[in-house]
Motif scaffolding. Sequence first.
Motif, PDB file in Angstrom:
ATOM      1  N   GLY A  18      49.118  -5.767 -29.124  1.00 26.72           N
ATOM      2  CA  GLY A  18      49.130  -6.157 -27.714  1.00 26.72           C
ATOM      3  C   GLY A  18      50.184  -5.456 -26.882  1.00 26.72           C
ATOM      4  O   GLY A  18      50.287  -5.710 -25.673  1.00 26.72           O
ATOM      5  N   THR A  19      50.970  -4.583 -27.485  1.00 28.07           N
ATOM      6  CA  THR A  19      52.013  -3.875 -26.721  1.00 28.07           C
ATOM      7  C   THR A  19      51.397  -3.005 -25.626  1.00 28.07           C
ATOM      8  O   THR A  19      50.468  -2.231 -25.893  1.00 28.07           O
ATOM      9  CB  THR A  19      52.850  -2.988 -27.664  1.00 28.07           C
ATOM     10  OG1 THR A  19      53.537  -3.818 -28.603  1.00 28.07           O
ATOM     11  CG2 THR A  19      53.868  -2.149 -26.878  1.00 28.07           C
ATOM     12  N   ALA A  20      51.911  -3.148 -24.400  1.00 31.28           N
ATOM     13  CA  ALA A  20      51.474  -2.285 -23.291  1.00 31.28           C
ATOM     14  C   ALA A  20      52.279  -0.992 -23.346  1.00 31.28           C
ATOM     15  O   ALA A  20      53.499  -1.028 -23.462  1.00 31.28           O
ATOM     16  CB  ALA A  20      51.699  -2.990 -21.960  1.00 31.28           C
ATOM     17  N   VAL A  21      51.596   0.147 -23.271  1.00 26.72           N
ATOM     18  CA  VAL A  21      52.272   1.446 -23.328  1.00 26.72           C
ATOM     19  C   VAL A  21      51.976   2.210 -22.040  1.00 26.72           C
ATOM     20  O   VAL A  21      50.819   2.461 -21.709  1.00 26.72           O
ATOM     21  CB  VAL A  21      51.801   2.276 -24.544  1.00 26.72           C
ATOM     22  CG1 VAL A  21      52.525   3.619 -24.591  1.00 26.72           C
ATOM     23  CG2 VAL A  21      52.011   1.496 -25.838  1.00 26.72           C
ATOM     24  N   ALA A  22      53.044   2.563 -21.310  1.00 26.84           N
ATOM     25  CA  ALA A  22      52.900   3.369 -20.089  1.00 26.84           C
ATOM     26  C   ALA A  22      53.650   4.668 -20.299  1.00 26.84           C
ATOM     27  O   ALA A  22      54.540   4.753 -21.149  1.00 26.84           O
ATOM     28  CB  ALA A  22      53.463   2.614 -18.890  1.00 26.84           C
ATOM     29  N   GLY A  23      53.326   5.696 -19.529  1.00 31.36           N
ATOM     30  CA  GLY A  23      54.000   6.969 -19.758  1.00 31.36           C
ATOM     31  C   GLY A  23      53.872   7.945 -18.609  1.00 31.36           C
ATOM     32  O   GLY A  23      53.029   7.803 -17.723  1.00 31.36           O
ATOM     33  N   VAL A  24      54.762   8.921 -18.634  1.00 29.76           N
ATOM     34  CA  VAL A  24      54.727  10.041 -17.688  1.00 29.76           C
ATOM     35  C   VAL A  24      54.995  11.300 -18.514  1.00 29.76           C
ATOM     36  O   VAL A  24      55.768  11.262 -19.469  1.00 29.76           O
ATOM     37  CB  VAL A  24      55.816   9.903 -16.601  1.00 29.76           C
ATOM     38  CG1 VAL A  24      55.553  10.884 -15.473  1.00 29.76           C
ATOM     39  CG2 VAL A  24      55.878   8.491 -16.047  1.00 29.76           C
ATOM     40  N   PHE A  25      54.365  12.426 -18.102  1.00 31.97           N
ATOM     41  CA  PHE A  25      54.450  13.645 -18.921  1.00 31.97           C
ATOM     42  C   PHE A  25      54.715  14.863 -18.048  1.00 31.97           C
ATOM     43  O   PHE A  25      54.541  14.830 -16.829  1.00 31.97           O
ATOM     44  CB  PHE A  25      53.147  13.828 -19.707  1.00 31.97           C
ATOM     45  CG  PHE A  25      52.841  12.676 -20.611  1.00 31.97           C
ATOM     46  CD1 PHE A  25      53.355  12.636 -21.896  1.00 31.97           C
ATOM     47  CD2 PHE A  25      52.088  11.602 -20.154  1.00 31.97           C
ATOM     48  CE1 PHE A  25      53.109  11.549 -22.720  1.00 31.97           C
ATOM     49  CE2 PHE A  25      51.838  10.508 -20.972  1.00 31.97           C
ATOM     50  CZ  PHE A  25      52.351  10.479 -22.257  1.00 31.97           C
ATOM     51  N   THR A  26      55.111  15.932 -18.694  1.00 32.49           N
ATOM     52  CA  THR A  26      55.331  17.195 -18.011  1.00 32.49           C
ATOM     53  C   THR A  26      54.103  17.603 -17.202  1.00 32.49           C
ATOM     54  O   THR A  26      52.970  17.340 -17.605  1.00 32.49           O
ATOM     55  CB  THR A  26      55.662  18.316 -19.015  1.00 32.49           C
ATOM     56  OG1 THR A  26      55.922  19.523 -18.306  1.00 32.49           O
ATOM     57  CG2 THR A  26      54.532  18.577 -19.996  1.00 32.49           C
ATOM     58  N   GLN A  27      54.347  18.266 -16.066  1.00 34.39           N
ATOM     59  CA  GLN A  27      53.246  18.804 -15.267  1.00 34.39           C
ATOM     60  C   GLN A  27      52.992  20.275 -15.596  1.00 34.39           C
ATOM     61  O   GLN A  27      52.196  20.929 -14.931  1.00 34.39           O
ATOM     62  CB  GLN A  27      53.578  18.674 -13.773  1.00 34.39           C
ATOM     63  CG  GLN A  27      53.762  17.232 -13.315  1.00 34.39           C
ATOM     64  CD  GLN A  27      52.488  16.418 -13.479  1.00 34.39           C
ATOM     65  OE1 GLN A  27      51.434  16.814 -13.018  1.00 34.39           O
ATOM     66  NE2 GLN A  27      52.590  15.293 -14.176  1.00 34.39           N
ATOM     67  N   SER A  28      53.678  20.809 -16.590  1.00 34.12           N
ATOM     68  CA  SER A  28      53.507  22.216 -16.946  1.00 34.12           C
ATOM     69  C   SER A  28      52.033  22.554 -17.184  1.00 34.12           C
ATOM     70  O   SER A  28      51.302  21.792 -17.809  1.00 34.12           O
ATOM     71  CB  SER A  28      54.306  22.541 -18.209  1.00 34.12           C
ATOM     72  OG  SER A  28      53.946  23.824 -18.690  1.00 34.12           O
ATOM     73  N   ALA A  29      51.635  23.741 -16.709  1.00 37.10           N
ATOM     74  CA  ALA A  29      50.266  24.207 -16.957  1.00 37.10           C
ATOM     75  C   ALA A  29      50.086  24.626 -18.405  1.00 37.10           C
ATOM     76  O   ALA A  29      48.969  24.828 -18.863  1.00 37.10           O
ATOM     77  CB  ALA A  29      49.931  25.372 -16.027  1.00 37.10           C
ATOM     78  N   THR A  30      51.188  24.767 -19.125  1.00 33.65           N
ATOM     79  CA  THR A  30      51.103  25.158 -20.535  1.00 33.65           C
ATOM     80  C   THR A  30      51.630  24.037 -21.429  1.00 33.65           C
ATOM     81  O   THR A  30      52.283  24.277 -22.425  1.00 33.65           O
ATOM     82  CB  THR A  30      51.896  26.456 -20.801  1.00 33.65           C
ATOM     83  OG1 THR A  30      53.254  26.256 -20.386  1.00 33.65           O
ATOM     84  CG2 THR A  30      51.318  27.622 -20.024  1.00 33.65           C
ATOM     85  N   ARG A  31      51.304  22.784 -21.045  1.00 33.75           N
ATOM     86  CA  ARG A  31      51.853  21.657 -21.818  1.00 33.75           C
ATOM     87  C   ARG A  31      51.309  21.665 -23.244  1.00 33.75           C
ATOM     88  O   ARG A  31      50.242  22.181 -23.530  1.00 33.75           O
ATOM     89  CB  ARG A  31      51.588  20.344 -21.100  1.00 33.75           C
ATOM     90  CG  ARG A  31      50.148  19.968 -20.926  1.00 33.75           C
ATOM     91  CD  ARG A  31      49.994  18.869 -19.877  1.00 33.75           C
ATOM     92  NE  ARG A  31      49.987  19.454 -18.540  1.00 33.75           N
ATOM     93  CZ  ARG A  31      49.520  18.864 -17.451  1.00 33.75           C
ATOM     94  NH1 ARG A  31      49.091  17.629 -17.494  1.00 33.75           N
ATOM     95  NH2 ARG A  31      49.507  19.470 -16.292  1.00 33.75           N
ATOM     96  N   SER A  32      52.098  21.013 -24.084  1.00 35.16           N
ATOM     97  CA  SER A  32      51.846  21.102 -25.522  1.00 35.16           C
ATOM     98  C   SER A  32      50.674  20.229 -25.951  1.00 35.16           C
ATOM     99  O   SER A  32      50.260  19.308 -25.236  1.00 35.16           O
ATOM    100  CB  SER A  32      53.104  20.674 -26.271  1.00 35.16           C
ATOM    101  OG  SER A  32      53.313  19.290 -26.061  1.00 35.16           O
ATOM    102  N   ALA A  33      50.187  20.512 -27.139  1.00 31.33           N
ATOM    103  CA  ALA A  33      49.054  19.767 -27.707  1.00 31.33           C
ATOM    104  C   ALA A  33      49.344  18.265 -27.804  1.00 31.33           C
ATOM    105  O   ALA A  33      48.501  17.449 -27.409  1.00 31.33           O
ATOM    106  CB  ALA A  33      48.682  20.353 -29.075  1.00 31.33           C
TER     107      ALA A  33
END
Lengths: 408, 408
Positions: free
Chosen positions: A49-64
Motif C-alpha cells: 500500500g505504500t504510495a510512491v511519487a517521483g521526479v526524474f531528469t529531463q535529459s534527452a539521453t536519460r538512462s534506462a
Amino acid sequence: MAKITAVSPLAPEAFPKMPIIDGVSFSTVAAGVKYEGRADVMLAKLAPGTAVAGVFTQSATRSAPVLDCQRKLGGPTPDGAAILVNSGNSNAFTGRNGLDAVARIVSASARACDLPEARVFTASTGVIGEPLPFERITDRLETLAATLDPAAMEAAASAIMTTDTFAKGATASVEVAGETVSIAGIAKGSGMIAPDMATMLVYIFTDGKIDQANLQTLVAAHNENTFNCITVDSDTSTSDSLLVCATGASGVAVDDSQTFSDALHGVMQELAHLVVKDGEGATKFVEITVTGAASDRDAKTHALSVANSPLVKTAIAGEDPNWGRVVMAIGKSGAPADRDRLSINFGDIMVAKEGWVNPDYVEADAAAHMKGQNIRIHADIGLGSGEATVWTCDLTHGYIEINADYRS
Amino acid sequence: MAKITAVSPLAPEAFPKMPIIDGVSFSTVAAGVKYEGRADVMLAKLAPGTAVAGVFTQSATRSAPVLDCQRKLGGPTPDGAAILVNSGNSNAFTGRNGLDAVARIVSASARACDLPEARVFTASTGVIGEPLPFERITDRLETLAATLDPAAMEAAASAIMTTDTFAKGATASVEVAGETVSIAGIAKGSGMIAPDMATMLVYIFTDGKIDQANLQTLVAAHNENTFNCITVDSDTSTSDSLLVCATGASGVAVDDSQTFSDALHGVMQELAHLVVKDGEGATKFVEITVTGAASDRDAKTHALSVANSPLVKTAIAGEDPNWGRVVMAIGKSGAPADRDRLSINFGDIMVAKEGWVNPDYVEADAAAHMKGQNIRIHADIGLGSGEATVWTCDLTHGYIEINADYRS
C-alpha cells in the motif's frame, strides 16, 4: 577513478540519527559492480500500500532505469514496493543492453521480494556508457532480501555514493492530528549537478498516509525550489531520480496537512543543500538570492546564471568580493535587467546600488564575509517583485583534480 | 591581478607579418590606466570616407562605451574616424560616471584627430565596476595623435591585451578585379569568452571599398559562425566589440565579391580561433562538430552545450576520451536528441554509434587522439541535416589560478 582522499570541509559533523520509518527496511551488499571492498548495492523494501511519487531528469539521453521508473509511477495499489540502487555504473547510454540489464534486475528483485515487477524501482549511478555487469547484482538479491533491517538507512546512504565524500541524510518528525509522523531521506550526488534535476539520487520515506496523486503533486512542487535550485557545475545527469515513499504505517492521513508539507519541504531542502556541500572540490556553500526581477522565473534565470558562472565561482574560491562578475552574469542571463537599477550585496554588505559602487562601501567588509564558509550574494534587479534563491558552491582546483581523471 | 607568467602552449610561433592597410595608422602609449610599464591605450585613425561596421555584446548590462558605439554605427559619411581603446579597466557598471568618462575620451579624441565626435569609437577592457581614470587617457591624446604610424598594428594588438598571453593578428590578401585588396585584424580576449559575442575586442581593417550597409550585412553574417561559435568559459562580457573598417583606399569595389567575403570570413575565423587558443589556462584547442540535428540552430545548441560543459572540458584536460560526458551534454542541451541514434567520434575514431559503444572501438586509439593539442569531437544526432561547428579549449588548473585572484 580519482581517489577522493578528504571529506568535504562543508560536511556536517555526523550523519543524523535517523528514526525507524515503519514499513521500510534496508539492506546493502558489496557486489563489486565497479568499486572494490565497499557496499555498492542497496535494497529498500516498502510495505503493501505504500504510495510512491517521483521526479526524474529531463535529459534527452536519460538512462534506462530512469525510463523504466517513469513508466511505473502513478496510481493507487495495494502492493508493496522495492527500490534497488547500484553505484559505480550508471547503465546510461548502453543501448539495448541497458534495457535488458534493467529488466533482469527488476525481475530478480521482484522474485526475491515477492512483488510484481511493476513495483520495483531501480537506479544506477556512476560511469556513463559502459555495460552494467548486472549478474553481479542479481546474484546477490537473495542475500539482500534476507538481510533487510529497518535501522540500516545510513548504510543505504553509503552504498549509493560515487564521488561523494560523505553520506547524506535528513529527517523530520511532526505532529499531525495529535499523532507523530516521521520523514527520513537519503541522497547521493556531488558532480554533474544542475537543475532539471540536480544530478543525484534521493530517496525519502515517511510513515504518513497520503494518496499517491496528492504526494506526487506535493513532491513536484517542492522539487522546484529545492533540488531544481541547486547547481554544482551546470552539468545535468542522465540518471537523476527522486522517489518519495509514504508507507501509511502511522495511520495518520497527511493529505491536507500544511505541517507535513512544510516538514517534507524541509527534508528536501536539507538534502539538496547537503548535495551542494559535497560539490566536487567545494570549499564554500553559496546562497544566491535574486529579488526585484520582472517575474519569479526571471529571478531564477538570473540566480542560476550567477550560480553557474565559472568566473563568479572562481572569485568565490579566491575569497574575492568581485561584484563585477555578478553584474556580468546577470547581464548574460537572457532575462531582463537594467544596469542602472541593480543593487548587489555580499552578506550584509551592500557593495553596489543603482548601477554604481555604494558610496559607503568598504571592500574590507565584503572581503571579510568572503572568508567565511557560508557565502550569501543578493542581487536586486529593481524591475519588479520576482524572487528566487538558489544554492551552489565555489569552483576550485579540487573540481579539476576530481574530473580531469575520473574515468581513465 | 594574477601574474600571467607563461605564453599559452597553443600560441602561434610568431605574430603574423601584417600588410600596411592604406588609410589606417596606429599609435600606442603607456598611460598607466591600471598596468604599470606597458602600453595600455591604442589609437587607430581612419581616412575620410571609411565605412565602419560592427557587432556588440548582447549583455543587458553592457558597458558605456558599447552603448556609445552602437549609437554611432551606420550610414555613409565623408568623414574619417578613430578608434580609441584602453586596457586594464572596462568602464562597465560605472553608472553615470561611465558615460561621462566615455564623453570625455570621445571629445578629447575628436579634438586631437580633428574629427566629429560621432566618428570616434571607443572601447575599454579589464576590470568591471571600477571608475575609469579617464584623465590618464585624455592627457595622452595629443601624443597619440602625433605618433600615428601605419606599420604599428602589432603594437596596437599588444596594447589592448588584458590576461592575454600573446598578441593576436590575422591577415589576408586577395585579388578582386585584378587588383589586390588587403585585410588585417587584431583581437584581444582570453577569459569571459562566450557567444553573443565572445568576450573580446576585435578590429579589422581593409583597403577594399564597400558600402557601409553591405559591410554591416557581411560582418553580421560572418560573426554568427566565427566569433559567436567560440567559448572559453560560457561567461559573456559586458564589453564585446567587433569593428570592421573599410577605408576604400585601394579603390577596388568589393561589395559583391565572394573572394573578398571569403577572405574576410577567414580573417574573422582565424582571430576567433586565436582567442580560444589563448583561453585562460588552455592546453588543448577543441573543435566540436554536430551533424544530423533537426536544424542548424539545434546543432549549435548541442555543440555549445558540449563546449561549455565543465565535465567535458575537464575530461579533455585529463586526455580522457570520455564520450559519456558528451552524451550527457547533448542530453541536457534542450534541443531534441535520441539516445539510440547518437554517434560520437573523437578525431577519426568512432567511439559510439546508435546509442552504444562501437564494437570496433579500441580505447587506446581515442586516447592517442586526446594526447594531441588539437582535439576534434564529432557528434551525429541522427535526426536530420542540421550542422554546426564551435571551438573551445579545455578547463585546467590554469583557469582556476588565473581567476581565483584576478582582481584582489
